[in-house]
Scaffold this motif. Sequence first.
Motif, PDB file in Angstrom:
ATOM      1  N   THR A 219      24.489  -3.537 -35.090  1.00 54.52           N
ATOM      2  CA  THR A 219      24.273  -4.941 -35.359  1.00 54.52           C
ATOM      3  C   THR A 219      23.666  -5.498 -34.362  1.00 54.52           C
ATOM      4  OG1 THR A 219      26.251  -5.744 -34.817  1.00 54.52           O
ATOM      5  CG2 THR A 219      26.278  -4.764 -36.974  1.00 54.52           C
ATOM      6  N   LEU A 220      22.849  -4.879 -33.670  1.00 56.42           N
ATOM      7  CA  LEU A 220      21.837  -5.670 -32.619  1.00 56.42           C
ATOM      8  C   LEU A 220      20.511  -5.733 -33.070  1.00 56.42           C
ATOM      9  CD1 LEU A 220      23.549  -3.459 -29.549  1.00 56.42           C
ATOM     10  CD2 LEU A 220      23.743  -6.106 -30.270  1.00 56.42           C
ATOM     11  N   SER A 221      19.804  -6.859 -32.297  1.00 53.50           N
ATOM     12  CA  SER A 221      18.384  -6.904 -32.840  1.00 53.50           C
ATOM     13  C   SER A 221      17.630  -6.747 -31.438  1.00 53.50           C
ATOM     14  CB  SER A 221      18.251  -8.074 -33.227  1.00 53.50           C
ATOM     15  OG  SER A 221      18.505  -9.184 -32.485  1.00 53.50           O
ATOM     16  N   ARG A 222      16.277  -6.352 -32.076  1.00 56.88           N
ATOM     17  CA  ARG A 222      15.216  -6.043 -31.041  1.00 56.88           C
ATOM     18  C   ARG A 222      14.665  -7.338 -30.592  1.00 56.88           C
ATOM     19  NH1 ARG A 222      11.675  -0.617 -31.969  1.00 56.88           N
ATOM     20  NH2 ARG A 222      10.085  -1.522 -30.678  1.00 56.88           N
ATOM     21  N   PRO A 223      14.443  -7.791 -29.367  1.00 56.94           N
ATOM     22  CA  PRO A 223      13.776  -9.045 -29.157  1.00 56.94           C
ATOM     23  C   PRO A 223      12.144  -8.752 -29.173  1.00 56.94           C
ATOM     24  CG  PRO A 223      14.300  -7.706 -27.123  1.00 56.94           C
ATOM     25  CD  PRO A 223      14.887  -6.989 -28.179  1.00 56.94           C
ATOM     26  N   ALA A 224      11.375  -9.762 -29.388  1.00 55.62           N
ATOM     27  CA  ALA A 224       9.841  -9.895 -29.118  1.00 55.62           C
ATOM     28  C   ALA A 224       9.603  -9.593 -27.762  1.00 55.62           C
ATOM     29  CB  ALA A 224       9.310 -11.121 -29.674  1.00 55.62           C
ATOM     30  N   VAL A 225       8.445  -9.005 -27.404  1.00 54.75           N
ATOM     31  CA  VAL A 225       8.246  -8.644 -26.081  1.00 54.75           C
ATOM     32  C   VAL A 225       6.814  -9.083 -25.671  1.00 54.75           C
ATOM     33  CG1 VAL A 225       7.693  -6.791 -24.576  1.00 54.75           C
ATOM     34  CG2 VAL A 225       9.677  -6.568 -25.909  1.00 54.75           C
ATOM     35  N   ARG A 226       6.696  -9.866 -24.771  1.00 55.46           N
ATOM     36  CA  ARG A 226       4.996 -10.262 -24.524  1.00 55.46           C
ATOM     37  C   ARG A 226       5.238 -10.262 -22.884  1.00 55.46           C
ATOM     38  NH1 ARG A 226       7.709 -14.702 -26.699  1.00 55.46           N
ATOM     39  NH2 ARG A 226       8.059 -16.286 -25.680  1.00 55.46           N
ATOM     40  N   GLY A 227       3.961 -10.531 -22.649  1.00 55.31           N
ATOM     41  CA  GLY A 227       3.806 -10.732 -20.983  1.00 55.31           C
ATOM     42  C   GLY A 227       3.826  -9.554 -20.179  1.00 55.31           C
ATOM     43  N   TYR A 228       4.483  -9.561 -19.104  1.00 52.02           N
ATOM     44  CA  TYR A 228       4.483  -8.754 -18.242  1.00 52.02           C
ATOM     45  C   TYR A 228       5.146  -7.120 -18.482  1.00 52.02           C
ATOM     46  CZ  TYR A 228       7.468  -6.352 -14.608  1.00 52.02           C
ATOM     47  OH  TYR A 228       8.052  -5.365 -13.513  1.00 52.02           O
ATOM     48  N   VAL A 229       4.076  -6.253 -18.138  1.00 51.11           N
ATOM     49  CA  VAL A 229       4.588  -5.001 -18.184  1.00 51.11           C
ATOM     50  C   VAL A 229       4.686  -4.418 -16.993  1.00 51.11           C
ATOM     51  CG1 VAL A 229       3.892  -2.688 -19.322  1.00 51.11           C
ATOM     52  CG2 VAL A 229       2.985  -4.895 -20.521  1.00 51.11           C
ATOM     53  N   PRO A 230       5.881  -3.801 -16.862  1.00 49.72           N
ATOM     54  CA  PRO A 230       5.999  -3.250 -15.440  1.00 49.72           C
ATOM     55  C   PRO A 230       5.432  -2.222 -15.254  1.00 49.72           C
ATOM     56  CG  PRO A 230       8.193  -3.166 -16.976  1.00 49.72           C
ATOM     57  CD  PRO A 230       6.884  -3.448 -17.667  1.00 49.72           C
ATOM     58  N   GLU A 231       5.079  -1.709 -14.005  1.00 51.28           N
ATOM     59  CA  GLU A 231       4.328  -0.638 -13.439  1.00 51.28           C
ATOM     60  C   GLU A 231       4.841   0.236 -12.101  1.00 51.28           C
ATOM     61  OE1 GLU A 231       0.907  -3.232 -12.186  1.00 51.28           O
ATOM     62  OE2 GLU A 231      -0.115  -2.221 -14.016  1.00 51.28           O
ATOM     63  N   GLY A 232       6.151   0.396 -12.545  1.00 51.71           N
ATOM     64  CA  GLY A 232       6.949   1.333 -11.737  1.00 51.71           C
ATOM     65  C   GLY A 232       6.233   2.544 -11.383  1.00 51.71           C
ATOM     66  N   LYS A 233       5.794   3.306 -12.507  1.00 52.96           N
ATOM     67  CA  LYS A 233       5.326   4.547 -12.378  1.00 52.96           C
ATOM     68  C   LYS A 233       4.109   4.624 -11.640  1.00 52.96           C
ATOM     69  CE  LYS A 233       3.568   5.020 -17.109  1.00 52.96           C
ATOM     70  NZ  LYS A 233       4.050   5.475 -18.625  1.00 52.96           N
ATOM     71  N   LEU A 234       3.490   3.469 -11.337  1.00 55.79           N
ATOM     72  CA  LEU A 234       2.170   3.556 -10.555  1.00 55.79           C
ATOM     73  C   LEU A 234       2.591   3.075  -9.164  1.00 55.79           C
ATOM     74  CD1 LEU A 234      -0.304   1.273 -12.893  1.00 55.79           C
ATOM     75  CD2 LEU A 234       0.166   3.758 -12.796  1.00 55.79           C
ATOM     76  N   GLY A 235       3.803   3.062  -8.788  1.00 53.40           N
ATOM     77  CA  GLY A 235       4.534   2.677  -7.503  1.00 53.40           C
ATOM     78  C   GLY A 235       4.633   1.263  -7.099  1.00 53.40           C
TER      79      GLY A 235
END
Lengths: 260, 334, 98
Positions: A219-235
Amino acid sequence: MNAPVDYLLHLADNAVVLGQRNAEWCGHGPILEEDIALANVSLDHIGQARLLYQLAAARMGGGASEDSLAYFRDETAFRNYTLLELPHHGPLVGYAASDRDYAVTIVRNFFYGALMVLVWDALTRSADADLAAIAAKSLKEARYHLHHAADWVVRLGDGTDESHARAQAAVDHLFRYTEEFWLPSPAETEAVASGIGVDVVSLRAAWDALVDETLAEATLSRPAVRGYVPEGKLGRHSEHLGYLLGEMQGLARAHPGATW
Amino acid sequence: MYTQAMDIPDAAAKPAGVSRTPDAQDAAFEARIDADGRIEPQDWMPEAYRKTLVRQISQHAHSEIVGMLPEGNWISRAPSLKRKAILIAKVQDEGGHGLYLYSAAETLGTSRDQMLEALHSGKAKYSSIFNYPTLSWADVGVIGWLVDGAAIMNQIPLCRCSYGPYARAMVRVCKEESFHQRQGYEALLVMMKGSDAQKAMVQDAVTRWWWKCLAMFGPPDADSPHSAQGLRWGIKRIGNDELRQKFVDATVPQAEVLGVTLPDPDLKWNEARQHYDYGQIDWAEFWATVEGDGPCNRERLATRVKAHRDGQWVRDAALAHARKQQQRKNKEAA
Amino acid sequence: MNTPALKEWPLWEVFVRSKQGLEHKHCGSLHAADAAQALHMARDVYTRRQEGVSIWVVPSAAITASNPDDKGELFDPAADKIYRHPTFYAIPDEVGHM
């Protein structure tokens, strides 16, 4: 066929960073049984990291070892998803103090676990036989991790008012960090081109289905996502990885060349 | 695995007095004990025997879970991935041992929550050895070698304890435990072959822990409030002094192989006794720590209390979900 | 109401089959909110060293035990039925194994 070293490091860094985070609960779990269960998850991740670092080190030569890769690379060299380095609490700056929140731990393990059952499954068919062997072993572990995390997501979401609120807050906090999964890095692109790696974008629909099914049951909902996209895998990481590595690497770096 | 002196009285515990009129049940119980038989949960047992067992087993369980903390202190900083994995597995095992022991104590009619409440309120004791800080990575090795080594001396005899569930739990604990002492000693061996800084780290840790480990066996039998009754009932099998001597005799040669100095000028082989003589243990310091005034008592206990409190909402959630699932099932069936 | 009475998780008895072909053997107990969780926790608590290939969990409260006071009447009467044991019967050696 050999996987690009950066690709192996990405997989290894994911495992070591999450293993390190989950081990922070050891001795502090919500109940003894769960303390033991989470330590098993952590041990699996440390084990995966060791195999992957060993493979990368063998390919790199020049005296590289699992420990030189885990302990003597700096933050910007780490290729893990940003999601995995976050502390066990809601959004706070790197040097803020807060209690650990088990909902954050579980939701993070769930998002990552759902991805890795798909990634490891695909990598069992990798053109890199050594990587395929690690994938076959890791797949069994990842299935168990996903099961463990999804089970708890449902229990927390469908539990009490408080646990529901905490689980939803954790989903809201962490969901945006999963966006990074679908952003192919140069190492991934190279690995896919040679039949070694998995095209993460192709896994997205399956991941969505896995996640949506469990969130619905919880019974949980998925939030809308916008803006920042992380780039950890690019360091390029969050403020949190530096602290994590500072703690993890400090002793080893104080005694360079020592054997333990 | 961690036990010590299981004859440390709890704050509220009364001396295990035996002042009942003997009856048939009592006679049967005593006869079984005399014949070295086992007592099982459903069997009749004197109230004092039950109380003593609950105290001893729960102290032992508390020691395991509090004992996770000093070593857990180094998990995040372990200097290699191999050592990190070993340490997580070891600390996790200690949690497992606590769990087996709580389960054994629960067969006596005391719930785990009641036992935790006794720990958290300060009423129940745990092994005082965990009230000392782990100040360097070498402490992890020394705890494995000396603290686990001392605990093994204490615990092997408990596999023959008269109370069945405790004895069976101890068999399981001892089986799993065999790796703990060896991994600690091996880690120290590697460090002693390393740099001067590593060697100094090991020596410093040995110096800090040695006397605390000797005290782990508890006060001399002559001053030990529960020893005699425990021995009589087969809950305790060997006296404190004998175990301590066994530990010293076993450890001195290991220290020589390792190349460390045990911090006791009086430590020397006694040809006549065929044992090592050793110096005076500082019992005043030991009792002060048992009574709560050691360096880390407050931190250890407060950390356990916090983990339990912080986990309440998680435990509640799991139970609430289980109940809802049950209700849904019942509705479907109706 | 969404707030349960604060209560301990129920106790479960754990039985583990150590390898295919052997029986499940009691190996201990643990606390879990329900059966599904008890199974998972049993895996993590009791099979960390590959001790098992199959697990049963049973609510401890569901076990009915014989009363130790009845031990005499329950089990002693079997003591004199020695004719139930194969060694009671003498068979000539030349018959071989039977």
